[in-house]
Design an enzyme around this catalytic site. Structure first.
Site, PDB file in Angstrom:
ATOM      1  N   ASP A 212       0.867  -1.188   0.000  1.00 45.88           N
ATOM      2  CA  ASP A 212       0.000   0.000   0.000  1.00 45.88           C
ATOM      3  C   ASP A 212       0.899   1.231   0.000  1.00 45.88           C
ATOM      4  O   ASP A 212       2.048   1.125  -0.415  1.00 45.88           O
ATOM      5  CB  ASP A 212      -0.986  -0.030   1.182  1.00 45.88           C
ATOM      6  CG  ASP A 212      -2.278   0.726   0.870  1.00 45.88           C
ATOM      7  OD1 ASP A 212      -2.189   1.886   0.432  1.00 45.88           O
ATOM      8  OD2 ASP A 212      -3.366   0.175   1.062  1.00 45.88           O
ATOM      9  N   HIS A 235       1.718   1.767  -3.258  1.00 41.59           N
ATOM     10  CA  HIS A 235       0.743   2.655  -3.872  1.00 41.59           C
ATOM     11  C   HIS A 235       1.273   4.087  -3.959  1.00 41.59           C
ATOM     12  O   HIS A 235       0.522   5.023  -4.187  1.00 41.59           O
ATOM     13  CB  HIS A 235      -0.585   2.636  -3.094  1.00 41.59           C
ATOM     14  CG  HIS A 235      -1.332   1.338  -3.209  1.00 41.59           C
ATOM     15  ND1 HIS A 235      -2.583   1.149  -2.686  1.00 41.59           N
ATOM     16  CD2 HIS A 235      -0.985   0.166  -3.793  1.00 41.59           C
ATOM     17  CE1 HIS A 235      -2.987  -0.097  -2.953  1.00 41.59           C
ATOM     18  NE2 HIS A 235      -2.028  -0.705  -3.607  1.00 41.59           N
TER      19      HIS A 235
END
Ligand SMILES: *[C@@H]1O[C@H](CO)[C@@H](O)[C@H](O)[C@H]1NC(C)=O
Ligand SMILES: *[C@@H]1O[C@H](CO)[C@@H](O)[C@H](O)[C@H]1NC(C)=O
Ligand SMILES: *[C@@H]1O[C@H](CO)[C@@H](O)[C@H](O)[C@H]1NC(C)=O
Ligand SMILES: *[C@@H]1O[C@H](CO)[C@@H](O)[C@H](O)[C@H]1NC(C)=O
Ligand SMILES: *[C@@H]1O[C@H](CO)[C@@H](O)[C@H](O)[C@H]1NC(C)=O
Ligand SMILES: *[C@@H]1O[C@H](CO)[C@@H](O)[C@H](O)[C@H]1NC(C)=O
Ligand SMILES: *[C@@H]1O[C@H](CO)[C@@H](O)[C@H](O)[C@H]1NC(C)=O
Ligand SMILES: *[C@@H]1O[C@H](CO)[C@@H](O)[C@H](O)[C@H]1NC(C)=O
Length: 391
Positions: A212, A235
């Site tokens: 993430d 991310h």
């Protein structure tokens, strides 16, 4: 009477109150949390030697400390006792986060070359079939001032690795984070750092492999420097998402992210803010992303000021989180599709002074596309974006 009291206090001082300079811990064979908690209260330096693996089976409340040093050469492993942590991890209302360990106070150091092991695999596999499972953050700096965390590895956090919550003067240096699932169930939401309600934070010289955000700037992250990070599989470096919660005002200001290598990631440099009915408000101001080298990144540059909101709804309810004085400077590398940069603002002039300079981004094939909406783009790379449609 007075003499007696003084003697009593002196006696207490000598035997109990006065901090021992240094304590060393060895594994007890059972839950090592009680001895770790006792040591941090009574010793100024707590050492965990290289061959020691502490088994943390109950939560660690280490708040309100002063002048403490944890010299972690060995390993602190958080036992994946899901039923225990489900009922007992510390809870934060912000995004309903929970954590194994709250560490706070003044003048704190955590270093020593050792490892914080989140033992995340069982969590990843259990979360795959139970999306309501709350997975604990490894380390939460809570109400902490003057903190250094350096030369530490963090492996397989069940969820976020670091949460900087209401901190000031926080320095992370040379942290290696690796959250990699060995099953088909991914290491979801394993952010490297989330900075929230904190000022003067530095995160530098670190290597992150996770599932993430590499670093996320949450509400009221101010004066943050992120420098020399290698992020893989993440991310990206993200501002937000901001302006989600009605009645809240979110500020992200004076943030620089520089010298970042971003590989196999969903995003490179990103800002996201909510729009739509029943959301919050805020401002993102003076944020610079500079010297990014990206490799196989889906969305190398992103502003999304209609986050989680379709175009029609965003036109009716533009974001109340304004975005100003933003720089994307010297960003190069490869995307995974033709669109290499998206600057998508809410209608009604909610973005101001958005700058792009020295962009060198290439798609896997064909011509790179730069898209924008409802924003005037400045800087030497502005012509790449053409004219942005206003609605
Ligand atoms: C942590 O311990 C302190 C006392 O040292 C206490 O005041 C505080 O409420 C505890 N925090 C939590 C979340 O339990
Ligand atoms: C900070 O704490 C350390 C112990 O970890 C101590 O040696 C040092 O003197 C403290 N610094 C200040 C400014 O109090
Ligand atoms: C999912 O996890 C939650 C929170 O830990 C728990 O209360 C619930 O019983 C779990 N559900 C299942 C189906 O295991
Ligand atoms: C960075 O930390 C690791 C331990 O995680 C250590 O082995 C290494 O020497 C440190 N690097 C520097 C430059 O201090
Ligand atoms: C990141 O990777 C680059 C290229 O491999 C390397 O030069 C740099 O030292 C790395 N940075 C860190 C913090 O490991
Ligand atoms: C952020 O700081 C501002 C100004 O101090 C304050 O009004 C606001 O409530 C804070 N927001 C959050 C989410 O803490
Ligand atoms: C913008 O933020 C940087 C830190 O990222 C700071 O050095 C600079 O002074 C800020 N500029 C303004 C105009 O506030
Ligand atoms: C941002 O930096 C500027 C310039 O140093 C400073 O005046 C301002 O107070 C800072 N903003 C915040 C929210 O810290």
């Amino acid at each position: 009477m007075q003499l007696f009291l003084t003697l009593l206090l002196l006696g207490l001082g000598a035997s109990f109150v006065q901090a021992q300079a240094s304590c060393s811990l060895t594994a007890s064979g059972g839950d090592d949390s009680p001895q770790f908690l006792n040591a941090i209260r009574s010793c100024s330096t707590v050492s965990i030697p290289k061959t020691t693996i502490l088994n943390i089976a109950t939560r660690l409340n280490m708040t309100g400390l002063t002048n403490k040093h944890i010299n972690l050469a060995g390993t602190i492993r958080f036992k994946p006792d899901i039923p225990y942590w489900t009922g007992n991890a510390f809870f934060f209302p912000f995004q309903s986060q929970v954590t194994f360990w709250i560490f706070g106070g003044k003048n704190l150091t955590l270093n020593g070359g050792g490892t914080l092991d989140g033992a995340g695999q069982l969590w990843y596999d259990t979360f795959a079939t139970n999306s309501t499972l709350r997975r604990p953050i490894i380390l939460t700096l809570f109400q902490a001032t003057d903190v250094t965390v350096e030369n530490i590895r963090m492996t397989n956090g069940p969820e976020w690795h670091n949460f900087v919550n209401e901190g000031t003067n926080i320095n992370f240096n040379n942290i290696t984070i690796s959250a990699v699932s060995t099953s088909s169930h991914g290491a979801a939401n394993t952010d490297g750092w989330n900075v929230y309600r904190s000022d003067n934070v530095v995160i530098q010289n670190s290597v992150i492999t996770n599932g993430d955000d590499c670093v996320a700037f949450k509400p009221n992250a101010t004066n943050v420097l992120v420098s020399n990070l290698n992020c893989t599989g993440s991310h990206g470096i993200s501002v937000g998402s901001l302006g989600q919660f009605p009645g809240m005002f979110d500020i992200v200001q004076n943030v620089t992210a520089r010298n970042i290598r971003m590989s196999n990631a969903q995003n490179g440099a990103r800002i996201k803010a909510w729009a739509g009915p029943n959301v919050g408000s805020g401002i993102v101001k003076n944020v610079t992303f500079i010297n990014f080298i990206e490799s196989k990144v889906d969305h190398p540059i992103v502003i999304d000021q209609c986050y989680m909101t379709d175009a029609t709804t965003c036109a009716q309810f533009p974001s109340n989180t304004f975005i100003q004085d933003i720089f994307f400077n010297t960003i190069s590398g490869t995307g995974t599709s033709s669109v290499v940069a998206t600057l998508s603002c809410s209608p009604d002039a909610r973005c101001d002074n958005i700058n792009v300079n020295n962009l060198n981004l290439t798609p896997p094939s064909g011509v790179a596309k730069y898209t924008c909406q409802n924003v005037q783009v400045f800087g030497n790379a502005a012509p790449l974006f053409g004219t942005c449609t206003k609605t």
